[in-house]
Design a protein around this motif. Structure first.
Motif, PDB file in Angstrom:
ATOM      1  N   VAL A 120       0.875  -1.169   0.000  1.00 57.22           N
ATOM      2  CA  VAL A 120       0.000   0.000   0.000  1.00 57.22           C
ATOM      3  C   VAL A 120       0.911   1.217   0.000  1.00 57.22           C
ATOM      4  CG1 VAL A 120      -1.736   1.322   1.274  1.00 57.22           C
ATOM      5  CG2 VAL A 120      -1.846  -1.180   1.247  1.00 57.22           C
ATOM      6  N   VAL A 121       0.618   2.173  -0.876  1.00 55.67           N
ATOM      7  CA  VAL A 121       1.450   3.370  -0.969  1.00 55.67           C
ATOM      8  C   VAL A 121       0.638   4.591  -0.548  1.00 55.67           C
ATOM      9  CG1 VAL A 121       2.863   2.399  -2.820  1.00 55.67           C
ATOM     10  CG2 VAL A 121       0.844   3.778  -3.391  1.00 55.67           C
ATOM     11  N   HIS A 122       1.336   5.634  -0.136  1.00 59.83           N
ATOM     12  CA  HIS A 122       0.678   6.895   0.200  1.00 59.83           C
ATOM     13  C   HIS A 122       0.519   7.719  -1.070  1.00 59.83           C
ATOM     14  CE1 HIS A 122       0.779  11.050   2.303  1.00 59.83           C
ATOM     15  NE2 HIS A 122      -0.452  10.576   2.319  1.00 59.83           N
ATOM     16  N   ALA A 123      -0.662   8.288  -1.263  1.00 61.76           N
ATOM     17  CA  ALA A 123      -0.957   9.040  -2.481  1.00 61.76           C
ATOM     18  C   ALA A 123      -0.273  10.395  -2.522  1.00 61.76           C
ATOM     19  CB  ALA A 123      -2.464   9.220  -2.632  1.00 61.76           C
ATOM     20  N   GLY A 124       0.248  10.864  -1.389  1.00 64.29           N
ATOM     21  CA  GLY A 124       0.910  12.151  -1.367  1.00 64.29           C
ATOM     22  C   GLY A 124       0.110  13.198  -0.623  1.00 64.29           C
ATOM     23  N   ASN A 125       0.571  14.448  -0.706  1.00 64.25           N
ATOM     24  CA  ASN A 125       0.038  15.507   0.142  1.00 64.25           C
ATOM     25  C   ASN A 125      -0.518  16.691  -0.652  1.00 64.25           C
ATOM     26  OD1 ASN A 125       0.724  14.251   2.671  1.00 64.25           O
ATOM     27  ND2 ASN A 125       2.861  14.680   2.191  1.00 64.25           N
ATOM     28  N   ASP A 126      -1.182  16.397  -1.756  1.00 61.92           N
ATOM     29  CA  ASP A 126      -1.770  17.440  -2.583  1.00 61.92           C
ATOM     30  C   ASP A 126      -3.106  17.864  -1.972  1.00 61.92           C
ATOM     31  OD1 ASP A 126      -2.993  19.020  -4.516  1.00 61.92           O
ATOM     32  OD2 ASP A 126      -2.298  17.798  -6.202  1.00 61.92           O
ATOM     33  N   THR A 127      -3.101  18.950  -1.227  1.00 59.74           N
ATOM     34  CA  THR A 127      -4.320  19.357  -0.526  1.00 59.74           C
ATOM     35  C   THR A 127      -5.353  19.984  -1.464  1.00 59.74           C
ATOM     36  OG1 THR A 127      -3.369  21.497   0.093  1.00 59.74           O
ATOM     37  CG2 THR A 127      -3.063  19.669   1.630  1.00 59.74           C
ATOM     38  N   ALA A 128      -4.908  20.562  -2.573  1.00 61.33           N
ATOM     39  CA  ALA A 128      -5.869  21.117  -3.541  1.00 61.33           C
ATOM     40  C   ALA A 128      -6.686  19.988  -4.164  1.00 61.33           C
ATOM     41  CB  ALA A 128      -5.140  21.907  -4.614  1.00 61.33           C
TER      42      ALA A 128
ATOM     43  N   ASP B 260      -3.590  21.508   5.097  1.00 58.57           N
ATOM     44  CA  ASP B 260      -2.433  22.389   4.917  1.00 58.57           C
ATOM     45  C   ASP B 260      -1.643  22.510   6.218  1.00 58.57           C
ATOM     46  OD1 ASP B 260      -2.950  22.945   2.239  1.00 58.57           O
ATOM     47  OD2 ASP B 260      -4.081  24.773   2.666  1.00 58.57           O
ATOM     48  N   ARG B 261      -2.360  22.593   7.334  1.00 61.43           N
ATOM     49  CA  ARG B 261      -1.667  22.703   8.618  1.00 61.43           C
ATOM     50  C   ARG B 261      -1.073  21.370   9.059  1.00 61.43           C
ATOM     51  NH1 ARG B 261      -2.159  28.054  10.653  1.00 61.43           N
ATOM     52  NH2 ARG B 261      -0.460  27.371  11.992  1.00 61.43           N
ATOM     53  N   PHE B 262      -1.656  20.261   8.597  1.00 65.61           N
ATOM     54  CA  PHE B 262      -0.984  18.978   8.812  1.00 65.61           C
ATOM     55  C   PHE B 262       0.436  19.042   8.245  1.00 65.61           C
ATOM     56  CE2 PHE B 262      -5.103  16.190   8.522  1.00 65.61           C
ATOM     57  CZ  PHE B 262      -5.513  16.667   9.755  1.00 65.61           C
ATOM     58  N   GLN B 263       0.542  19.640   7.030  1.00 62.38           N
ATOM     59  CA  GLN B 263       1.844  19.708   6.365  1.00 62.38           C
ATOM     60  C   GLN B 263       2.819  20.599   7.135  1.00 62.38           C
ATOM     61  OE1 GLN B 263       1.476  17.684   3.679  1.00 62.38           O
ATOM     62  NE2 GLN B 263      -0.723  17.743   4.038  1.00 62.38           N
ATOM     63  N   SER B 264       2.339  21.742   7.608  1.00 66.25           N
ATOM     64  CA  SER B 264       3.239  22.724   8.218  1.00 66.25           C
ATOM     65  C   SER B 264       3.510  22.482   9.695  1.00 66.25           C
ATOM     66  CB  SER B 264       2.682  24.140   8.033  1.00 66.25           C
ATOM     67  OG  SER B 264       1.418  24.281   8.663  1.00 66.25           O
ATOM     68  N   ASP B 265       2.513  21.933  10.418  1.00 66.55           N
ATOM     69  CA  ASP B 265       2.638  21.830  11.870  1.00 66.55           C
ATOM     70  C   ASP B 265       2.486  20.418  12.415  1.00 66.55           C
ATOM     71  OD1 ASP B 265       2.562  24.840  12.876  1.00 66.55           O
ATOM     72  OD2 ASP B 265       1.090  24.663  11.285  1.00 66.55           O
ATOM     73  N   GLY B 266       1.748  19.566  11.718  1.00 70.39           N
ATOM     74  CA  GLY B 266       1.434  18.268  12.277  1.00 70.39           C
ATOM     75  C   GLY B 266       0.478  18.390  13.458  1.00 70.39           C
ATOM     76  N   MET B 267       0.294  17.274  14.149  1.00 69.95           N
ATOM     77  CA  MET B 267      -0.475  17.248  15.405  1.00 69.95           C
ATOM     78  C   MET B 267       0.365  16.486  16.409  1.00 69.95           C
ATOM     79  SD  MET B 267      -4.484  16.648  14.459  1.00 69.95           S
ATOM     80  CE  MET B 267      -5.520  18.060  14.027  1.00 69.95           C
TER      81      MET B 267
END
Length: 289
Positions: free
Chosen positions: A219-227, A250-257
């Motif tokens: 299983v692969v990750h599709a990536g982080n294209d939020t648009a 978008d904030r997942f990308q910049s800050d995470g949780m």
């Protein structure tokens, strides 16, 4: 000792009601349509909505403790303020509010910013409350199992900073414990706030790896294209909600949780057991088909 649970038939509210019922609490569930509500035996029903002031006054009458949960809707902030003000007028001094982790950090995400404003209202008006700040619900990913099972793709743009995803069953149990602690205290307890997280910090690649292990195939990750994520969501949700979710991603990308020091240990101590992991959930999903 009566506890009013709002959002009682939703994803988290159902868990809260079940956990309270298991512990013998006197529960009143706020629902829009009692005929459709599937609640445990013995749970009283209050018909109403949070913007219907008269129905909320009736629902809050005779209540000692309030669990406030708002759905992600355009008027979420107003719903919360109306309900909290009515609770204060009714003399209810024991409240548990379900907010969201990093509500003060994700300042450009509408539903995060709204929850942070509610937190400020609770503090500034002196309400005796526990504010619970859950991370992303790992159970949301049950909704993408067709992509994982059928196409070998994990599609969520969760980023590479890491999300401390939490199981809604753990949220429900911790919320119930917080409600009972306040409800059973001889006097209203001081304000407190803490995060609800899972045991692992997960990236998109790590989650794809878990699915690969559990399924026994890649299983692969599709990536982080939020648009692209926003456009996909618009097939199933209103445009405003799809955009809200895109801003969150978008904030997942910049800050995470990312949890604070001691979060996992605190929650484990409250539950008296380990927190449920994403791998546990994946195994359950696979076992259930």
């Amino acid at each position: 000792m009566t506890i009013l649970v709002t959002g009682a038939t939703g994803t988290v509210g159902t868990q809260v009601v079940a956990q309270l019922a298991r512990r013998g609490a006197d529960i009143r569930a706020l629902v829009r349509d009692p005929a459709k509500a599937k609640l445990p035996a013995g749970v009283a029903v209050a018909q109403g909505e949070m913007l219907d002031v008269d129905s909320m006054r009736a629902a809050l009458a005779g209540v000692d403790t309030l669990f406030l949960l708002n759905a992600v809707v355009p008027d979420e902030f107003t719903q919360a303020l109306v309900t909290l003000n009515l609770a204060r007028e009714a003399g209810i001094g024991r409240i548990v509010y379900l907010s969201v982790i990093h509500s003060d950090v994700y300042a450009d995400v509408p539903h995060f910013a709204g929850k942070h404003a509610v937190e400020r209202m609770i503090e500034q008006t002196g309400l005796h409350a526990t504010v619970l700040r859950p991370a992303y619900f790992m159970n949301n990913d049950v909704g993408v199992k067709d992509a994982v099972f059928g196409h070998g793709v994990y599609p969520m743009p969760v980023g590479d900073r890491g999300l401390a995803m939490v199981d809604v069953r753990d949220i429900g149990e911790i919320a119930a414990l917080a409600l009972l602690k306040r409800a059973r205290a001889p006097a209203p307890l001081p304000f407190e706030r803490f995060n609800l997280v899972g045991p692992d910090l997960l990236t998109g690649g790590a989650i794809a790896g878990i699915w690969s292990d559990v399924l026994g195939r890649p299983v692969v990750h599709a990536g982080n294209d939020t648009a692209a994520f926003e456009q996909t969501l618009r097939r199933f949700a209103p445009a405003w909600m799809a955009y809200d979710m895109r801003k969150m991603a978008d904030r997942f990308q910049s800050d995470g949780m990312v949890p604070e020091a001691g979060d996992v240990e605190r929650l484990t101590g409250m539950l008296g057991r380990p927190l449920r992991s994403y791998r546990d959930l994946a195994r359950e999903v696979v076992a259930g088909g």
